[in-house]
Write a protein that holds these residues in place. Structure first.
Motif, PDB file in Angstrom:
ATOM      1  N   PHE A 221       0.830  -1.206   0.000  1.00  0.00           N
ATOM      2  CA  PHE A 221       0.000   0.000   0.000  1.00  0.00           C
ATOM      3  C   PHE A 221       0.864   1.256   0.000  1.00  0.00           C
ATOM      4  O   PHE A 221       0.589   2.219  -0.730  1.00  0.00           O
ATOM      5  N   GLU A 222       1.934   1.241   0.807  1.00  0.00           N
ATOM      6  CA  GLU A 222       2.829   2.408   0.860  1.00  0.00           C
ATOM      7  C   GLU A 222       3.538   2.619  -0.466  1.00  0.00           C
ATOM      8  O   GLU A 222       3.693   3.767  -0.930  1.00  0.00           O
ATOM      9  N   GLN A 223       3.989   1.521  -1.104  1.00  0.00           N
ATOM     10  CA  GLN A 223       4.628   1.630  -2.416  1.00  0.00           C
ATOM     11  C   GLN A 223       3.656   2.166  -3.461  1.00  0.00           C
ATOM     12  O   GLN A 223       4.026   2.980  -4.324  1.00  0.00           O
ATOM     13  N   MET A 224       2.407   1.720  -3.394  1.00  0.00           N
ATOM     14  CA  MET A 224       1.379   2.196  -4.333  1.00  0.00           C
ATOM     15  C   MET A 224       1.176   3.700  -4.182  1.00  0.00           C
ATOM     16  O   MET A 224       1.097   4.440  -5.177  1.00  0.00           O
ATOM     17  N   GLN A 225       1.084   4.167  -2.938  1.00  0.00           N
ATOM     18  CA  GLN A 225       0.904   5.603  -2.675  1.00  0.00           C
ATOM     19  C   GLN A 225       2.092   6.401  -3.197  1.00  0.00           C
ATOM     20  O   GLN A 225       1.927   7.483  -3.791  1.00  0.00           O
ATOM     21  N   GLN A 226       3.302   5.868  -2.989  1.00  0.00           N
ATOM     22  CA  GLN A 226       4.497   6.570  -3.433  1.00  0.00           C
ATOM     23  C   GLN A 226       4.549   6.691  -4.952  1.00  0.00           C
ATOM     24  O   GLN A 226       4.865   7.760  -5.494  1.00  0.00           O
ATOM     25  N   LYS A 227       4.230   5.583  -5.645  1.00  0.00           N
ATOM     26  CA  LYS A 227       4.244   5.632  -7.112  1.00  0.00           C
ATOM     27  C   LYS A 227       3.186   6.599  -7.653  1.00  0.00           C
ATOM     28  O   LYS A 227       3.408   7.272  -8.668  1.00  0.00           O
ATOM     29  N   ALA A 228       2.041   6.669  -6.966  1.00  0.00           N
ATOM     30  CA  ALA A 228       0.988   7.600  -7.397  1.00  0.00           C
ATOM     31  C   ALA A 228       1.451   9.042  -7.224  1.00  0.00           C
ATOM     32  O   ALA A 228       1.189   9.893  -8.090  1.00  0.00           O
ATOM     33  N   GLU A 229       2.168   9.330  -6.131  1.00  0.00           N
ATOM     34  CA  GLU A 229       2.684  10.688  -5.906  1.00  0.00           C
ATOM     35  C   GLU A 229       3.738  11.060  -6.939  1.00  0.00           C
ATOM     36  O   GLU A 229       3.877  12.227  -7.328  1.00  0.00           O
ATOM     37  N   GLU A 230       4.491  10.054  -7.408  1.00  0.00           N
ATOM     38  CA  GLU A 230       5.512  10.275  -8.425  1.00  0.00           C
ATOM     39  C   GLU A 230       4.926  10.266  -9.833  1.00  0.00           C
ATOM     40  O   GLU A 230       5.673  10.335 -10.816  1.00  0.00           O
ATOM     41  N   LEU A 231       3.585  10.158  -9.901  1.00  0.00           N
ATOM     42  CA  LEU A 231       2.843  10.150 -11.172  1.00  0.00           C
ATOM     43  C   LEU A 231       3.178   8.943 -12.054  1.00  0.00           C
ATOM     44  O   LEU A 231       2.993   8.973 -13.274  1.00  0.00           O
ATOM     45  N   LYS A 232       3.660   7.875 -11.420  1.00  0.00           N
ATOM     46  CA  LYS A 232       3.925   6.616 -12.138  1.00  0.00           C
ATOM     47  C   LYS A 232       2.682   5.729 -12.001  1.00  0.00           C
ATOM     48  O   LYS A 232       2.662   4.756 -11.252  1.00  0.00           O
ATOM     49  N   GLU A 234       1.019   3.673 -14.009  1.00  0.00           N
ATOM     50  CA  GLU A 234       0.987   2.276 -14.459  1.00  0.00           C
ATOM     51  C   GLU A 234       1.572   1.345 -13.396  1.00  0.00           C
ATOM     52  O   GLU A 234       1.013   0.286 -13.095  1.00  0.00           O
ATOM     53  N   GLU A 235       2.710   1.794 -12.818  1.00  0.00           N
ATOM     54  CA  GLU A 235       3.324   0.987 -11.757  1.00  0.00           C
ATOM     55  C   GLU A 235       2.423   0.969 -10.513  1.00  0.00           C
ATOM     56  O   GLU A 235       2.307  -0.060  -9.821  1.00  0.00           O
ATOM     57  N   ALA A 236       1.782   2.109 -10.244  1.00  0.00           N
ATOM     58  CA  ALA A 236       0.862   2.190  -9.096  1.00  0.00           C
ATOM     59  C   ALA A 236      -0.327   1.253  -9.296  1.00  0.00           C
ATOM     60  O   ALA A 236      -0.801   0.617  -8.337  1.00  0.00           O
ATOM     61  N   GLU A 237      -0.808   1.129 -10.529  1.00  0.00           N
ATOM     62  CA  GLU A 237      -1.929   0.251 -10.831  1.00  0.00           C
ATOM     63  C   GLU A 237      -1.551  -1.225 -10.614  1.00  0.00           C
ATOM     64  O   GLU A 237      -2.337  -2.008 -10.076  1.00  0.00           O
ATOM     65  N   GLU A 238      -0.332  -1.603 -11.016  1.00  0.00           N
ATOM     66  CA  GLU A 238       0.137  -2.981 -10.803  1.00  0.00           C
ATOM     67  C   GLU A 238       0.232  -3.289  -9.314  1.00  0.00           C
ATOM     68  O   GLU A 238      -0.153  -4.362  -8.848  1.00  0.00           O
ATOM     69  N   LEU A 239       0.757  -2.321  -8.544  1.00  0.00           N
ATOM     70  CA  LEU A 239       0.857  -2.504  -7.095  1.00  0.00           C
ATOM     71  C   LEU A 239      -0.522  -2.575  -6.451  1.00  0.00           C
ATOM     72  O   LEU A 239      -0.737  -3.312  -5.483  1.00  0.00           O
ATOM     73  N   LYS A 240      -1.469  -1.815  -7.001  1.00  0.00           N
ATOM     74  CA  LYS A 240      -2.832  -1.837  -6.470  1.00  0.00           C
ATOM     75  C   LYS A 240      -3.468  -3.218  -6.653  1.00  0.00           C
ATOM     76  O   LYS A 240      -4.152  -3.730  -5.752  1.00  0.00           O
ATOM     77  N   LYS A 241      -3.235  -3.834  -7.811  1.00  0.00           N
ATOM     78  CA  LYS A 241      -3.784  -5.172  -8.063  1.00  0.00           C
ATOM     79  C   LYS A 241      -3.232  -6.181  -7.042  1.00  0.00           C
ATOM     80  O   LYS A 241      -3.965  -7.009  -6.506  1.00  0.00           O
TER      81      LYS A 241
END
Length: 609
Positions: A221-232, A234-241
């Motif tokens: 969850f923390e990695q997903m939030q970080q990738k979303a803040e970095e505007l990444k 696609e990577e955030a979506e993979e982590l969300k799954k």
């Protein structure tokens, strides 16, 4: 061995015991060939070992062990924990004949993560520590499969057997397999996924197998939030799954509040009839039960449950590599382990965990029993007979059981039935019916006495084997009147039990003894179910006989009372004259024309005498 030699042997052993220290340790018994036959542990060596040589020892198996002992050795240790661990290691090393035998779970599968640059994850029944790390064994296969399926979806570990190295990847020596094209592998062998990313995924998979699913979920969850803040995105979506998959798994597998940390749960179930104990082990990590396993222990010397559990806990914790600081147990433990707190739960989530562990142990016991009895159907009968023998404290197994019941309607057509069970199964060829001859009116007690008297008087006259147990379909009253005949009149030594009903006419207790007392028997148990079946069978048998008798009486005709007139003649008369009244009014000549002179004379004389 002569009596003198045996006395010398005991004197020598007692002298060894007298010199034992008052310290914790492990002791070993040797036979005449100096082979270790028993290993034990003690808080106080001298006190514990001396109990084997007391005159008041009444356990047969312990007496047999003592008769085999020819030498004693011991090892002194500093703590109780060291005594437990030393006993465990010596039992593993020497496998003594009289120690508790642990049936382990080598046939159950485990999950392996290999020691490779790009580790593989798979299930296996072969344990080789050189191959990699092993998690398990898993006694519940669907749980293991669900866990593997989750890991395959989350991290897509490779399944190929290529010896992959950084050099072979750079040299493009590997080709993408079908799993890569089906998106079940991210292709580390062809450089599509970095080695660092792959190994990080395996690291997270290890944490899940250890039970740290909540911590992995939080990290994703923390990695997903970080990738979303970095505007990444696609990577955030993979982590969300991945996060949603793992969170859904946690929601399904969570048994208790995830505020509970790392702890072990042990429960023990006893099976007296088979001299076996079942120990269930649960490991809880972050509120999730990530391991459940039941061990079967064969008891050799009627060991106490506390001693069995004390010996088993260190071994089981070692097998599953547990370092939990808190251990839940079903009763207070005399033994202790360094850095471990033993807790007997009384309420809340921990109490629920103990109940869950006990339920798993009982279920395993039930499954083992059914599996054994499926291979040997006679074993079920023997088990039930032994259980009934133990409950009633009978001198021998009740192989031959007889049960009686009366049936009448307002005192008319009074009958009784006797049902016979042999080996806990109906023996229908031995069933007997009785017409009540000496009792007038609805007197159940007198009818029961008549039937029992006739039954066993005849068996004595014919020298037929008597039953091992008599069961009455009724309470104290029925037992009392049967006893008057069996004991007071016939002087027979046959145990008598009774199945009593409650106010709602439901059988709810088994009575035995004189005066009768309630036997502690669970109404939901298999034995009570068999006894209830016996009661229902005798009731059915007596009722059916009574109904048949009433039906025959209802169909009775005056023609049945004419001597010399059988069923065929009766049928001819009724077919020709239609009614009994018409037969009565017919002259002798007409009757002679229909059924002949001799039979016509019988009929005419009967109605005109």
């Amino acid at each position: 061995m002569t009596k003198e030699e045996n006395e010398k042997r005991l004197e020598r052993l007692k002298s060894i015991v007298a010199s034992l220290p008052d310290k914790p340790g492990s002791y070993q018994f040797y036979d005449s060939e100096h082979t270790i036959i028993y290993v034990g542990k003690a808080k106080n060596l001298k006190s514990r070992v001396s109990t084997y040589f007391h005159k008041e020892v009444d356990r047969l198996k312990t007496k047999i062990l003592v008769s085999k002992i020819h030498d004693i050795s011991y090892t002194v240790v500093n703590t109780e924990e060291d005594a437990l661990l030393l006993e465990n290691s010596l039992i593993k090393k020497y496998n003594p004949r009289y120690n508790v035998l642990l049936k382990d779970g080598k046939t159950y599968p485990s999950i392996c993560i290999t020691n490779e640059l790009l580790p593989r994850i798979f299930k296996t029944r072969k344990i080789d520590k050189r191959m990699g790390s092993f998690y398990g064994p898993y006694s519940h296969i669907p749980t293991m499969n669900a866990l593997l399926e989750l890991i395959y979806k989350l991290y897509k570990p490779r399944a190929c057997l290529f010896p992959i190295t950084p050099e072979t990847i750079k040299a493009h020596k590997h080709k993408a397999c079908l799993k890569f094209h089906l998106h079940s592998c991210d292709g580390p062998c062809i450089g599509k996924q970095s080695i660092e990313t792959y190994r990080e995924n395996i690291k997270q998979a290890r944490e899940i197998l250890k039970g740290n699913t909540r911590s992995v979920c939080k990290m994703l969850f923390e990695q997903m939030q970080q990738k979303a803040e970095e505007l990444k995105f696609e990577e955030a979506e993979e982590l969300k799954k991945k996060y949603l998959l793992l969170d859904n798994y946690c929601a399904k597998s969570e048994v208790v509040s995830y505020h509970i940390g790392d702890l072990d749960v042990f429960s023990i179930v006893e099976d007296d009839l088979r001299h076996t104990a079942f120990i269930n082990y649960l490991h809880v990590k972050n509120g999730t039960v990530n391991q459940s396993f039941t061990f079967e222990f064969k008891r050799k010397l009627e060991e106490e449950l506390q001693d069995i559990l004390a010996s088993a806990i260190p071994e089981i914790r070692e097998r599953f590599d547990s370092s939990a600081k808190e251990v839940l147990v079903p009763f207070n433990m005399e033994w202790s382990l360094q850095g471990v707190t033993f807790t007997v739960p009384t309420r809340g989530d921990k109490k629920r965990l103990m109940e869950l562990s006990e339920m798993n142990g009982k279920q395993y016991q039930f499954d083992r029993l059914k599996q054994t009895e499926k291979l040997n159907p006679e074993q079920r009968s023997i088990r039930l007979m032994k259980e009934l023998q133990a409950k009633l404290r009978l001198s021998k197994m009740p192989y031959h059981i007889e049960c009686f019941d009366n049936s009448n309607l307002g005192g008319t057509n009074a009958v009784a039935g006797c049902v016979v069970f042999k080996g806990m199964k109906p023996s229908k060829r031995d069933y007997r019916k009785f017409n009540i001859k000496t009792v007038q009116g609805p007197d159940d007690y007198a009818s029961m006495q008549e039937v029992v008297r006739r039954r066993y008087t005849r068996m004595l006259e014919e020298n037929t084997p008597l039953p091992d147990l008599i069961i009455t379909d009724g309470g104290k009253g029925q037992m009392s009147v049967v006893r008057e005949v069996i004991v007071d009149e016939l002087h027979l030594d046959i145990p008598i039990a009774g199945l009593a009903k409650n106010d709602r006419h439901q059988t709810n207790e088994l009575l035995f003894g004189f005066p009768p007392e309630v036997v502690g028997l669970d109404v939901k148990s298999e034995l009570f179910h068999v006894l209830k079946l016996l009661q229902d069978e005798v009731h059915r048998y007596a009722i059916t006989f009574h109904r048949d008798k009433r039906s025959k009486q209802a169909l009775h005709s005056e023609l049945d009372d004419i001597k010399g007139i059988g069923p065929k003649t009766k049928e001819v008369l009724m077919k020709h004259f239609k009614t009994v009244r018409a037969i009565k009014d017919t002259d002798l000549q007409t009757l002679t024309a229909v059924i002949g002179q001799k039979k016509a004379q019988f009929v005419y004389s009967f109605f005109h005498s």
